[in-house]
Structures are given as C-alpha cells and as structure tokens.
Design a protein around this motif. Sequence first.
Motif, PDB file in Angstrom:
ATOM      1  N   VAL B 225       0.850  -1.201   0.000  1.00  0.00           N
ATOM      2  CA  VAL B 225       0.000   0.000   0.000  1.00  0.00           C
ATOM      3  C   VAL B 225       0.885   1.250   0.000  1.00  0.00           C
ATOM      4  N   HIS B 226       1.880   1.224   0.878  1.00  0.00           N
ATOM      5  CA  HIS B 226       2.772   2.367   1.001  1.00  0.00           C
ATOM      6  C   HIS B 226       3.458   2.669  -0.335  1.00  0.00           C
ATOM      7  N   GLY B 227       3.940   1.605  -0.986  1.00  0.00           N
ATOM      8  CA  GLY B 227       4.632   1.761  -2.268  1.00  0.00           C
ATOM      9  C   GLY B 227       3.719   2.317  -3.348  1.00  0.00           C
ATOM     10  N   ILE B 228       2.499   1.795  -3.420  1.00  0.00           N
ATOM     11  CA  ILE B 228       1.564   2.248  -4.454  1.00  0.00           C
ATOM     12  C   ILE B 228       1.184   3.716  -4.210  1.00  0.00           C
ATOM     13  N   VAL B 229       0.880   4.034  -2.936  1.00  0.00           N
ATOM     14  CA  VAL B 229       0.470   5.407  -2.602  1.00  0.00           C
ATOM     15  C   VAL B 229       1.590   6.383  -2.963  1.00  0.00           C
ATOM     16  N   ARG B 230       2.806   5.979  -2.646  1.00  0.00           N
ATOM     17  CA  ARG B 230       3.959   6.836  -2.972  1.00  0.00           C
ATOM     18  C   ARG B 230       4.073   7.022  -4.484  1.00  0.00           C
ATOM     19  N   ASP B 231       3.931   5.908  -5.237  1.00  0.00           N
ATOM     20  CA  ASP B 231       4.017   6.002  -6.699  1.00  0.00           C
ATOM     21  C   ASP B 231       2.947   6.931  -7.269  1.00  0.00           C
ATOM     22  N   LEU B 232       1.794   6.957  -6.599  1.00  0.00           N
ATOM     23  CA  LEU B 232       0.691   7.777  -7.110  1.00  0.00           C
ATOM     24  C   LEU B 232       0.779   9.223  -6.619  1.00  0.00           C
ATOM     25  N   GLY B 234       0.672  10.226  -3.521  1.00  0.00           N
ATOM     26  CA  GLY B 234      -0.160  10.474  -2.348  1.00  0.00           C
ATOM     27  C   GLY B 234       0.628  10.321  -1.068  1.00  0.00           C
ATOM     28  N   THR B 235      -0.104  10.353   0.032  1.00  0.00           N
ATOM     29  CA  THR B 235       0.544  10.148   1.318  1.00  0.00           C
ATOM     30  C   THR B 235      -0.407   9.339   2.195  1.00  0.00           C
ATOM     31  N   ILE B 236       0.133   8.675   3.206  1.00  0.00           N
ATOM     32  CA  ILE B 236      -0.718   7.840   4.047  1.00  0.00           C
ATOM     33  C   ILE B 236      -0.537   8.215   5.503  1.00  0.00           C
ATOM     34  N   ARG B 237      -1.654   8.275   6.231  1.00  0.00           N
ATOM     35  CA  ARG B 237      -1.609   8.603   7.657  1.00  0.00           C
ATOM     36  C   ARG B 237      -2.227   7.454   8.436  1.00  0.00           C
ATOM     37  N   LEU B 238      -1.739   7.280   9.638  1.00  0.00           N
ATOM     38  CA  LEU B 238      -2.289   6.213  10.474  1.00  0.00           C
ATOM     39  C   LEU B 238      -2.488   6.751  11.876  1.00  0.00           C
ATOM     40  N   VAL B 239      -3.683   6.574  12.378  1.00  0.00           N
ATOM     41  CA  VAL B 239      -3.957   6.936  13.772  1.00  0.00           C
ATOM     42  C   VAL B 239      -4.466   5.681  14.453  1.00  0.00           C
ATOM     43  N   SER B 240      -3.835   5.280  15.542  1.00  0.00           N
ATOM     44  CA  SER B 240      -4.284   4.068  16.211  1.00  0.00           C
ATOM     45  C   SER B 240      -3.836   4.047  17.657  1.00  0.00           C
ATOM     46  N   ARG B 241      -4.653   3.397  18.484  1.00  0.00           N
ATOM     47  CA  ARG B 241      -4.261   3.130  19.866  1.00  0.00           C
ATOM     48  C   ARG B 241      -4.645   1.703  20.187  1.00  0.00           C
ATOM     49  N   LEU B 242      -3.880   1.116  21.057  1.00  0.00           N
ATOM     50  CA  LEU B 242      -4.112  -0.284  21.411  1.00  0.00           C
ATOM     51  C   LEU B 242      -5.535  -0.446  21.953  1.00  0.00           C
ATOM     52  N   GLN B 243      -6.223  -1.438  21.442  1.00  0.00           N
ATOM     53  CA  GLN B 243      -7.617  -1.765  21.808  1.00  0.00           C
ATOM     54  C   GLN B 243      -8.622  -0.690  21.370  1.00  0.00           C
ATOM     55  N   ARG B 244      -8.187   0.293  20.580  1.00  0.00           N
ATOM     56  CA  ARG B 244      -9.113   1.344  20.142  1.00  0.00           C
ATOM     57  C   ARG B 244      -9.288   1.347  18.624  1.00  0.00           C
ATOM     58  N   GLY B 245      -8.798   0.332  17.946  1.00  0.00           N
ATOM     59  CA  GLY B 245      -8.948   0.285  16.500  1.00  0.00           C
ATOM     60  C   GLY B 245      -7.895   1.101  15.769  1.00  0.00           C
ATOM     61  N   ALA B 246      -7.991   1.104  14.447  1.00  0.00           N
ATOM     62  CA  ALA B 246      -7.006   1.839  13.643  1.00  0.00           C
ATOM     63  C   ALA B 246      -7.727   2.623  12.560  1.00  0.00           C
ATOM     64  N   PHE B 247      -7.136   3.742  12.167  1.00  0.00           N
ATOM     65  CA  PHE B 247      -7.706   4.601  11.142  1.00  0.00           C
ATOM     66  C   PHE B 247      -6.598   4.906  10.133  1.00  0.00           C
ATOM     67  N   PHE B 248      -6.687   4.278   8.982  1.00  0.00           N
ATOM     68  CA  PHE B 248      -5.726   4.518   7.904  1.00  0.00           C
ATOM     69  C   PHE B 248      -6.362   5.521   6.949  1.00  0.00           C
ATOM     70  N   GLU B 249      -5.607   6.529   6.569  1.00  0.00           N
ATOM     71  CA  GLU B 249      -6.141   7.515   5.644  1.00  0.00           C
ATOM     72  C   GLU B 249      -5.129   7.787   4.544  1.00  0.00           C
ATOM     73  N   VAL B 250      -5.572   7.577   3.307  1.00  0.00           N
ATOM     74  CA  VAL B 250      -4.695   7.838   2.159  1.00  0.00           C
ATOM     75  C   VAL B 250      -5.139   9.144   1.514  1.00  0.00           C
ATOM     76  N   LEU B 251      -4.206  10.068   1.354  1.00  0.00           N
ATOM     77  CA  LEU B 251      -4.526  11.344   0.705  1.00  0.00           C
ATOM     78  C   LEU B 251      -3.967  11.344  -0.708  1.00  0.00           C
ATOM     79  N   PHE B 252      -4.832  11.595  -1.662  1.00  0.00           N
ATOM     80  CA  PHE B 252      -4.383  11.741  -3.040  1.00  0.00           C
ATOM     81  C   PHE B 252      -4.606  13.183  -3.462  1.00  0.00           C
ATOM     82  N   PRO B 253      -3.700  13.724  -4.282  1.00  0.00           N
ATOM     83  CA  PRO B 253      -4.039  15.022  -4.860  1.00  0.00           C
ATOM     84  C   PRO B 253      -5.210  14.811  -5.829  1.00  0.00           C
ATOM     85  N   ALA B 254      -6.183  15.714  -5.819  1.00  0.00           N
ATOM     86  CA  ALA B 254      -7.297  15.587  -6.762  1.00  0.00           C
ATOM     87  C   ALA B 254      -6.734  15.648  -8.180  1.00  0.00           C
TER      88      ALA B 254
END
Lengths: 128, 412
Positions: B225-232, B234-254
Amino acid sequence: MSRILVIEDDEQTRRMLRQMIERAGYEVEDAGDGLDAIKRMHARPADLVITDLLMPEKDGIETIQELRRDFPDVPVIAISGGGRNGVFDFLPIARQLGATHTFTKPTDRRKLLSAVEEALGVGVGSEV
Amino acid sequence: MTKPDDRLTDATAQARELARIRSERAGRLEALGTLAGGIAHDFNNILFTILGYVEMAKESLDDDAPAHTDLDDALAAVERGRQLVEQVVTFAKGDTTRRSPVDLSTVVDEAVRLLEPTVPDRVRLVTEIHSLGAMVDATPSAIQQIVTHLVRNAVQSLGARRGRVVVGVRAQREKSGEWKGTRSVRLFVADDGVGIAECDLERVFDPFYTTREPGAGQGLGLSVVHGIVRDLGGTIRLVSRLQRGAFFEVLFPASGEVTKRDPTQPGASFSRRAHVMVIDDDKFVRDLLTTWLRNIGHEVSSFDSGETAMRALRARADAFDVVVSDQTMPKMTGLDVTRRVRALRQDLPIVLCTGYSGALEEGESESAGVHSVLVKPFSQDALASALDRALFDAARASTPPTCVTDSEGVTS
C-alpha cells in the motif's frame, strides 16, 4: 584472489553464474539457499555475496538482513527474477537493506561483472 | 402476471448471482496474477541462464568466427523473451505509470463489493462515500490493491471478534499541513479491532513487519500500500491506539492538482552540486543515503548522531548547503536537530526522514523549520527531488525580492 559466494536455488542458473564468475578470475563458492549460505559464511566469510531473492528455506531478503548484521562489511549484490506473487518487486527492499547493486534477471554478463568489480573495489564503508 | 413478491425474489437472486460472479472474477484475477508472477520468475531464470551461456560462448570465440551471428540471433530472442515477460508482469500487477483520471468513489465501491464475499459474517463492511465523482490520477487496479490490503489488514486486526470496518471517500480542500490549499481526495479505512501499540506504529509499513501469529500473513500488505500510494504521489496517515482500533487515511491530490510531492512538477528541478549533511544512527541507512547522494553528484558528510553533526556545524557553519536527518534517533531526534540548526543557521534547509508520516504531529515539522518530510521507504528519485526542491527554495529565499517568482499557486 577475491572469493565470491553465489546464492541461487535454480541449479542451472547457479552453475552458469559460477562458471561466468570463475572465468572472470574469481574464486567462487555456491549455496542453494540462504540457510546454507549463512552457514558457509560463518565457516569462511566471502569477500562478496551475490544472492537470488526468492528461494526456499531462507529467502534472499532474510539472508541479506542476516548478512548485514553479521558481516556488515561484506557487500551484497541482489538478483531477482521478479515476485512470485506477481504484484511485488523485492529488489527495492534489497536495496533498502543495503544491497550495493540490484539486477533484474535476465541481466547481461558485462553489467554483472562490472558491479562485482565495483562492489569489491568500493565496498560499503563511508565517512562518519 | 408476475406478483411483486416474485419480482423481489428475482431481484434477490440476481443480486446474489452478481455477487457470486464478482467474487469469482476477483478470485480469477488474483489467481492470474499469482500464475503470471510465478511464470515470470521461472522464465526469467531460464532466460538468464541462456543469456549467460551465450555470452560466455561468444567470449570464447575468435572475433571473426561465423558463429557470432547465430549467437547474436539467440541473444535477440532472449531480449524478445524478456520483453514478453515484462508485459505479462505489468499486466499482472497493474502499472501505476499509465495512470489517468479515475473516479475514486466508483472504484472503491467496486473494490468493496468484490471483497464483501471474502469477509467473515462477524465483520460488517460499510462504505461511506461522502463525495461522488472524486477524481484522482491513478489506475483502477492500483486503487483496488490499496483497498484490498487495507481492508484485509482491518479484518485481520478484528481477529475472532465481531466488529466493523468502514471504507470511505471524501474530497476536500486541505486547510493545514503540507498539503494546505490543495484539493485532495481522502480514502480511509477504519476498524474497531485491536489497534496498534505505539511502539509498533513506526514499523507497520516496513516490509515483513507483522505483529500477527506466524502464518497469518507475510507482513507485506501495508508495504505494498505504502509503495503504491507513494508512486501515485499520495501520502498515508495512520492513527491508532491499542484496543481502540485503527484509522488509515490515504490522501491523493485531486486529479489535475500539482503537489509538493510530485517529482515531475515542471520548474521544480534545481540541480547543482551541494554539500549535504547526512545524520542517521543506522549505519546501513547512512551508507545508503551517502551512496545515493553521491550518485546524483552531491558531496556528502555523514554523521551517526545529532550531537556529532552539530559539533561539525558549529565548527564550519557555512560549509553545508542542506541537511538530511533521520527523525527517530536515540538522543537527539530529527526535530531536535532542526531546532539546533535553526539557532546556528536560519537559511539551511532540512529534509527529515521518518518511518511514517504519522510519527510527527500535524504542523510539528513545519513549525520547527523542516523543509520537507520523506516517508521511508523512499527511492533515490524521491530523495533527489526533495533535495532539489529544498535547494531551490533556499536559493529563492536568498534572492532579492524582485527576482522571486510566485510558484505558491502550483506547489500548494
């Protein structure tokens, strides 16, 4: 004479690489997988390692990681025929782990031998 | 005459049949990719062996031997074989270099439908498309791979428990951070699974890194995922805490938007030989960066800690043109280095390297005075491009105002 360890699971390719490198004037040892290669390195370290990436037992990525840990001054050249899963190319990972040169098979003799010369001559040291 | 109940039954049956066909198609494509990859690997080994022996045979012949012509024909056939394999692999993995405007919401919706039959019943897969017609420059297969890996990762993080995985798309204009002012399209995948411990956050995008049981995955999905996003671009963000789930967000330029991350941006290139200060506590990374920078013609001095680097800078403050520093180091972090550099030299641009973009609080690197952030793993080209831009901006800042060209509109 510099000693080169060739790690390649495909027997024909391994034999060809051995002959090609021997004819260029180097001493060659070979291994069919990373596990055997690491054992050989601990028994008698080579001056350069040329490794395939997709192999049984211990693959090239894991092998490079161990080589960089145990033999940080021995340069590594990685050669790959492409990802077996069809979606992933492992050569950038090999580069990131410290392989001095990477090649996609089939690569020609001249390029490979000049990389061998360069890796043996330059090594991986740098000023700190 | 057909009764309403019958129509409903027909519609349900059709929907099930459609789901079955889609699931089969997804499976077929995956199998085809695996097969193509396997054939390519073995075929390349064969071609390599033939090439090696033919070249050795040619080497042992006299220059005027007639067999040279036959062997040259054999070499030409090897080259044809190599090109054929390359085409097969390109087909199997999709080619992010041949991108065109793609409606992200449609492709994400399609990808989720393909994944639905593979998700266990205990997991609710929900789509939240906030923006229809959100266009990005990509290939549908690249987007499908991103969604597939992120959803699989989310489902695996739920383990045996019940939970929800939300896949969403939202288009917006960024109000802060590196993308400030840019029209972006965000693709997010959120789960309420086990989450990721703080100590693992920096490494989740590393190849072969997994916190799961052996056999539960190779740990390659997020790296892909990281490689593809970089090639495109974009950038990727991750917010997560133990036992609280994870939130992956990929930003692409429009689609049509040019960002700082686009190395092909016209006018961004600024090539000149510079003296680069490289700071990284990892010898392998330091050596790799040194080799890459020398490859692109720069002079390099490398240091294994912020402390030694700052000593060198204090001794010869004007000797360096740009700093490339790791963020995570034992004593002095990259941001600490940045603050010390600022005290010595206001004009020295700093490129910070980090395991993933979420390692830094939003705006933190900007306010410390970092020029740009490179997210590992990055390529030699990405490093060259970041350096070109840093040097370009530093040169522009030192140019009299009358010569300054306004490029803010295109750099976001």
